[in-house]
Write an enzyme that holds these catalytic residues in place. Structure first.
Site, PDB file in Angstrom:
ATOM      1  N   GLY A  13     -31.212   1.686  20.122  1.00 22.74           N
ATOM      2  CA  GLY A  13     -30.419   2.419  20.075  1.00 22.74           C
ATOM      3  C   GLY A  13     -30.646   3.441  19.848  1.00 22.74           C
ATOM      4  O   GLY A  13     -30.986   4.335  18.383  1.00 22.74           O
ATOM      5  N   HIS A  14     -31.030   4.687  20.362  1.00 24.59           N
ATOM      6  CA  HIS A  14     -31.445   5.770  19.827  1.00 24.59           C
ATOM      7  C   HIS A  14     -30.462   6.936  19.624  1.00 24.59           C
ATOM      8  O   HIS A  14     -30.014   6.717  21.308  1.00 24.59           O
ATOM      9  CB  HIS A  14     -32.628   6.454  21.140  1.00 24.59           C
ATOM     10  CG  HIS A  14     -33.766   5.735  21.303  1.00 24.59           C
ATOM     11  ND1 HIS A  14     -34.967   5.197  20.957  1.00 24.59           N
ATOM     12  CD2 HIS A  14     -33.598   4.584  19.924  1.00 24.59           C
ATOM     13  CE1 HIS A  14     -36.084   4.641  21.681  1.00 24.59           C
ATOM     14  NE2 HIS A  14     -34.724   4.392  20.083  1.00 24.59           N
ATOM     15  N   GLY A  68     -34.857   8.146  13.570  1.00 23.04           N
ATOM     16  CA  GLY A  68     -34.812   9.588  14.193  1.00 23.04           C
ATOM     17  C   GLY A  68     -35.820   9.808  15.064  1.00 23.04           C
ATOM     18  O   GLY A  68     -35.390  11.064  15.930  1.00 23.04           O
ATOM     19  N   LYS A 105     -33.996  11.185  17.665  1.00 25.61           N
ATOM     20  CA  LYS A 105     -33.256  13.329  18.181  1.00 25.61           C
ATOM     21  C   LYS A 105     -34.831  13.960  18.139  1.00 25.61           C
ATOM     22  O   LYS A 105     -34.463  15.350  18.555  1.00 25.61           O
ATOM     23  CB  LYS A 105     -33.163  13.306  15.990  1.00 25.61           C
ATOM     24  CG  LYS A 105     -32.511  14.700  15.828  1.00 25.61           C
ATOM     25  CD  LYS A 105     -32.423  15.468  14.212  1.00 25.61           C
ATOM     26  CE  LYS A 105     -33.091  16.878  14.218  1.00 25.61           C
ATOM     27  NZ  LYS A 105     -31.883  17.883  13.613  1.00 25.61           N
ATOM     28  N   SER A 129     -35.924  17.781   9.133  1.00 22.60           N
ATOM     29  CA  SER A 129     -34.422  17.255   9.734  1.00 22.60           C
ATOM     30  C   SER A 129     -33.453  17.349   8.600  1.00 22.60           C
ATOM     31  O   SER A 129     -33.569  16.069   7.157  1.00 22.60           O
ATOM     32  CB  SER A 129     -34.703  16.315  10.629  1.00 22.60           C
ATOM     33  OG  SER A 129     -33.407  15.546  11.487  1.00 22.60           O
ATOM     34  N   GLN A 164     -38.244   0.834  18.284  1.00 26.18           N
ATOM     35  CA  GLN A 164     -38.522   0.099  16.968  1.00 26.18           C
ATOM     36  C   GLN A 164     -38.820   1.060  16.374  1.00 26.18           C
ATOM     37  O   GLN A 164     -39.256   2.010  16.503  1.00 26.18           O
ATOM     38  CB  GLN A 164     -38.572  -0.985  16.974  1.00 26.18           C
ATOM     39  CG  GLN A 164     -37.514  -1.761  17.557  1.00 26.18           C
ATOM     40  CD  GLN A 164     -37.598  -2.150  20.124  1.00 26.18           C
ATOM     41  OE1 GLN A 164     -38.511  -2.104  20.284  1.00 26.18           O
ATOM     42  NE2 GLN A 164     -36.256  -1.931  20.610  1.00 26.18           N
ATOM     43  N   ASN A 170     -32.796  -3.645  22.701  1.00 28.45           N
ATOM     44  CA  ASN A 170     -32.610  -3.960  21.256  1.00 28.45           C
ATOM     45  C   ASN A 170     -32.615  -2.302  20.750  1.00 28.45           C
ATOM     46  O   ASN A 170     -31.875  -2.073  19.717  1.00 28.45           O
ATOM     47  CB  ASN A 170     -33.402  -4.212  21.040  1.00 28.45           C
ATOM     48  CG  ASN A 170     -34.890  -4.283  21.055  1.00 28.45           C
ATOM     49  OD1 ASN A 170     -34.660  -3.607  21.899  1.00 28.45           O
ATOM     50  ND2 ASN A 170     -35.906  -4.971  20.844  1.00 28.45           N
ATOM     51  N   ASP A 217     -35.215   3.231  13.037  1.00 29.59           N
ATOM     52  CA  ASP A 217     -33.956   4.352  13.114  1.00 29.59           C
ATOM     53  C   ASP A 217     -34.158   5.229  12.295  1.00 29.59           C
ATOM     54  O   ASP A 217     -33.101   5.821  11.655  1.00 29.59           O
ATOM     55  CB  ASP A 217     -32.524   3.230  12.471  1.00 29.59           C
ATOM     56  CG  ASP A 217     -32.341   2.322  13.494  1.00 29.59           C
ATOM     57  OD1 ASP A 217     -32.058   2.420  14.666  1.00 29.59           O
ATOM     58  OD2 ASP A 217     -32.297   1.248  13.057  1.00 29.59           O
TER      59      ASP A 217
HETATM   60  P1  GDP Z   1     -33.981   6.424  16.114  1.00 33.28           P
HETATM   61  O1  GDP Z   1     -33.789   4.773  17.050  1.00 33.28           O
HETATM   62  O2  GDP Z   1     -35.115   6.339  15.602  1.00 33.28           O
HETATM   63  O3  GDP Z   1     -33.787   6.843  17.218  1.00 33.28           O
HETATM   64  O4  GDP Z   1     -33.040   6.244  15.385  1.00 33.28           O
HETATM   65  P2  GDP Z   1     -31.362   6.250  15.271  1.00 33.28           P
HETATM   66  O5  GDP Z   1     -30.565   7.621  15.817  1.00 33.28           O
HETATM   67  O6  GDP Z   1     -31.026   4.856  15.605  1.00 33.28           O
HETATM   68  O7  GDP Z   1     -30.882   5.999  13.462  1.00 33.28           O
HETATM   69  C1  GDP Z   1     -30.723   8.116  13.015  1.00 33.28           C
HETATM   70  C2  GDP Z   1     -29.224   8.424  13.402  1.00 33.28           C
HETATM   71  O8  GDP Z   1     -29.609   9.459  11.945  1.00 33.28           O
HETATM   72  C3  GDP Z   1     -29.156   8.646  14.331  1.00 33.28           C
HETATM   73  O9  GDP Z   1     -27.390   9.368  14.060  1.00 33.28           O
HETATM   74  C4  GDP Z   1     -29.350  10.152  14.557  1.00 33.28           C
HETATM   75  O10 GDP Z   1     -27.557  11.426  15.437  1.00 33.28           O
HETATM   76  C5  GDP Z   1     -29.192  10.092  13.085  1.00 33.28           C
HETATM   77  N1  GDP Z   1     -29.926  11.258  12.534  1.00 33.28           N
HETATM   78  C6  GDP Z   1     -31.351  12.215  12.891  1.00 33.28           C
HETATM   79  N2  GDP Z   1     -31.969  13.245  11.946  1.00 33.28           N
HETATM   80  C7  GDP Z   1     -30.711  12.869  11.089  1.00 33.28           C
HETATM   81  C8  GDP Z   1     -31.031  14.439   9.701  1.00 33.28           C
HETATM   82  O11 GDP Z   1     -31.420  15.043   9.568  1.00 33.28           O
HETATM   83  N3  GDP Z   1     -29.547  14.112   9.145  1.00 33.28           N
HETATM   84  C9  GDP Z   1     -28.597  13.025   9.037  1.00 33.28           C
HETATM   85  N4  GDP Z   1     -27.157  13.294   8.671  1.00 33.28           N
HETATM   86  N5  GDP Z   1     -28.362  12.354  10.762  1.00 33.28           N
HETATM   87  C10 GDP Z   1     -29.726  12.981  11.100  1.00 33.28           C
HETATM   88  P1  IMO Z   2     -34.271   1.351  17.360  1.00 33.41           P
HETATM   89  O1  IMO Z   2     -35.358   1.844  18.846  1.00 33.41           O
HETATM   90  C1  IMO Z   2     -33.991  -1.667  13.920  1.00 33.41           C
HETATM   91  C2  IMO Z   2     -34.563  -5.553  14.440  1.00 33.41           C
HETATM   92  C3  IMO Z   2     -33.329  -6.328  14.793  1.00 33.41           C
HETATM   93  C4  IMO Z   2     -33.811  -7.387  14.104  1.00 33.41           C
HETATM   94  C5  IMO Z   2     -35.311  -7.973  14.810  1.00 33.41           C
HETATM   95  C6  IMO Z   2     -35.729  -8.604  15.910  1.00 33.41           C
HETATM   96  O2  IMO Z   2     -32.684   1.653  17.673  1.00 33.41           O
HETATM   97  O3  IMO Z   2     -34.968   2.199  16.315  1.00 33.41           O
HETATM   98  P2  IMO Z   2     -34.836  -7.841  18.268  1.00 33.41           P
HETATM   99  O4  IMO Z   2     -33.176  -8.580  19.202  1.00 33.41           O
HETATM  100  O5  IMO Z   2     -35.693  -6.836  19.075  1.00 33.41           O
HETATM  101  O6  IMO Z   2     -35.699  -9.733  18.954  1.00 33.41           O
HETATM  102  O7  IMO Z   2     -34.924  -8.412  16.799  1.00 33.41           O
HETATM  103  O8  IMO Z   2     -35.750  -6.505  15.082  1.00 33.41           O
HETATM  104  N1  IMO Z   2     -34.339  -4.163  15.695  1.00 33.41           N
HETATM  105  C7  IMO Z   2     -33.837  -3.149  15.004  1.00 33.41           C
HETATM  106  N2  IMO Z   2     -34.251  -2.751  14.360  1.00 33.41           N
HETATM  107  N3  IMO Z   2     -34.218  -0.404  14.911  1.00 33.41           N
HETATM  108  C8  IMO Z   2     -34.068  -1.123  16.627  1.00 33.41           C
HETATM  109  O9  IMO Z   2     -34.594  -0.066  17.179  1.00 33.41           O
HETATM  110  C9  IMO Z   2     -34.385  -2.710  16.281  1.00 33.41           C
HETATM  111  N4  IMO Z   2     -34.417  -3.020  17.576  1.00 33.41           N
HETATM  112  C10 IMO Z   2     -34.895  -4.381  17.356  1.00 33.41           C
HETATM  113  O10 IMO Z   2     -32.575  -5.941  13.830  1.00 33.41           O
HETATM  114  O11 IMO Z   2     -34.628  -8.030  12.833  1.00 33.41           O
HETATM  115 MG    MG Z   3     -31.418   2.892  16.767  1.00 32.15          MG
END
Ligand code: GDP
Ligand code: IMO
Ligand code: MG
Length: 433
Positions: free
Chosen positions: A41-42, A16, A19, A417, A222, A39, A14
């Site tokens: 979420g982007h 970013g 993005k 960002s 991840q 698993n 998570d």
């Molecule tokens: P990922 O799993 O690495 O793709 O990241 P996620 O999408 O799960 O989580 C990142 C969250 O932060 C998302 O809701 C993005 O829209 C948001 N995001 C990314 N960059 C920025 C930033 O610079 N500022 C803010 N406020 N939100 C951001």
């Molecule tokens: P993105 O791609 C954050 C974490 C779970 C748990 C561990 C194992 O959005 O960054 P799993 O279901 O993979 O067997 O869970 O890994 N986990 C994540 N945490 N972002 C993710 O994906 C994750 N995918 C798995 O919370 O601790």
């Molecule tokens: Mg994510």
């Protein structure tokens, strides 16, 4: 040199990645997911639309070709839903799905939950999407692959065998569990029919693409610290969620992997269990969580938050061979004063040189912090205006924060960002294919 760039999260996910895959996809031809499954979420925000992907490569909003390569595990129902959602938005689907990616079945999801319960304090707090059990079956060499899914006879043959053993296993944990093999078979046969048009040998396809100079982005799911071999075992996921996973996960040889971009959040977040030495529990944690909207995309769980940990990030730079980093969510720290960064650790009076690896020992490591002055809160519109002007318009205290991170990491910062939208990005150094 091949025209490939990998986008890797250097922490616990998570950061970013979505993005920045979208941002860099503006100049790419193909975006490849090579590890994990739903698993992940982007989230991507562009032109007023918010996209959330679990499996689709993040080039989809730009209608870039997406490849789900062999290193992924695929829940066909989730993938078909994402295809449908994109079609509803009038997006052209340009997808290739590897015939050798492994398929997630309902019994994998059930086992995921049951195994977690059994692990007690060693449970990672998984997403319960069946990721671990599906990779376990792959390693045990009785997993069902996409090729089997699209060939009903093979599917039947393999599913009958696998189902029998999985049912017995589930019944050890839960004697009342019962389900019908035929129902699963019919459901998955239908998924196979629907996905068949996308299925190819992606290793062959991608190697040809690399050799002919196609611009390819590798999108990690991840984060590096969740990686199976070089993460915080056992509190991680079941794939190599780092640059090391690209080769095995796609079939592209190491010498053809080009630039590696590490995504680093301005603080740290973690979903699930496991060590988190810089974790915050107080009002500051609450403020950061709300300002960064730190709630899991997949499960909705509140993410744990804490100070940025440069000891962790240095480890990520080492195992991934990071060329440049991108700093995200700097805006989400506004109004926090002071801000801290962990620069290293102390264990029994000694300064650590590298992680002791065992979670039981990490538990006793004490973070060493550097303290920074924070920056004032701003509205979303103000951050947008700053992004339009560029680096010079950033608050002075933020510039000190950014420059100190660069010096400590001895790594260039390519972009920063200050908001979720594609436009809320400031380029410091061009990243070209
Ligand atoms: P990922 O799993 O690495 O793709 O990241 P996620 O999408 O799960 O989580 C990142 C969250 O932060 C998302 O809701 C993005 O829209 C948001 N995001 C990314 N960059 C920025 C930033 O610079 N500022 C803010 N406020 N939100 C951001
Ligand atoms: P993105 O791609 C954050 C974490 C779970 C748990 C561990 C194992 O959005 O960054 P799993 O279901 O993979 O067997 O869970 O890994 N986990 C994540 N945490 N972002 C993710 O994906 C994750 N995918 C798995 O919370 O601790
Ligand atoms: Mg994510």
């Amino acid at each position: 040199m091949s025209k490939t760039i990998a986008v890797i999260g250097l922490s616990w996910g998570d950061e970013g990645k979505g993005k920045f895959v979208d941002f860099l996809a503006q100049k790419a031809d193909i975006v490849v997911r090579y590890n994990g499954g739903n698993n992940a979420g982007h989230t991507i925000e562009a032109n007023g639309v918010k996209y959330k992907f679990k499996l689709m490569p993040s080039g989809a909003p730009l209608e870039k070709e997406g490849v789900i390569a062999n290193g992924c595990v695929v829940d066909p129902k989730v993938l078909l839903e994402e295809i449908k959602n994109l079609k509803n938005l009038n997006k052209k689907i340009n997808l290739k799905l590897s015939s050798t990616a492994h398929v997630i079945f309902p019994f994998h999801r059930i086992l995921d939950g049951l195994e977690e319960k059994t692990k007690g304090s060693y449970a990672a707090g998984t997403t319960k999407r069946g990721i671990g059990p599906t990779y376990s079956d792959k390693a045990a060499r009785w997993g069902i692959r996409v090729f089997d899914l699209i060939n009903p006879d093979l599917l039947k043959l393999k599913l009958e065998k696998l189902f029998k053993i999985k049912k017995e296993l589930i019944n050890i944990y839960d004697p009342n569990w019962d389900t019908d093999l035929d129902t699963i078979y019919e459901e998955y046969k239908s998924y196979g029919e629907q996905l068949k048009p996308y299925v190819i040998d992606t290793a062959y396809y991608l190697n040809n693409a690399v050799d002919s100079g196609t611009k390819i982005l590798f999108e990690a799911a991840q984060g590096s610290l969740l990686g199976l071999d070089h993460g915080f075992y056992p509190y991680g996921t079941s794939s190599n969620a780092n640059a090391l996973g690209i080769c095995a996960g796609t079939g592209i040889p190491p010498k053809k992997i080009g630039k590696i971009i590490g995504i680093v959040k301005a603080y740290t977040s973690r979903v699930g269990e496991g060590n988190f030495p810089t974790e915050l529990f107080n009002e500051t944690a609450h403020k950061i969580r709300e300002q960064g909207h730190e709630y899991g995309t997949v499960t909705g769980r509140p993410r744990r938050v804490g100070w940025l940990d440069l000891f962790n990030i240095k480890y990520g730079i080492m195992v991934n061979g990071v060329d440049k980093i991108v700093l995200t969510l700097l805006d989400a720290l506004h109004g926090i004063n002071p801000i801290k960064i962990c620069t290293g650790y102390e264990l029994d009076g000694e300064i650590l040189e590298s992680w002791p690896i065992q979670s039981e020992i990490i538990e006793n490591c004490k973070p060493i912090y550097k303290t920074f002055e924070g920056w004032d809160e701003k509205t979303r519109e103000q951050w947008m205006e700053i992004a339009e002007i560029g680096y010079k318009a950033l608050p002075e205290a933020m510039k000190v924060y950014i420059q100190t991170i660069k010096e400590i990491l001895k790594t260039e910062i390519a972009m920063v960002s200050i908001g979720p939208d594609r436009k809320e990005t400031i380029v410091l150094e061009n990243v070209s294919f």
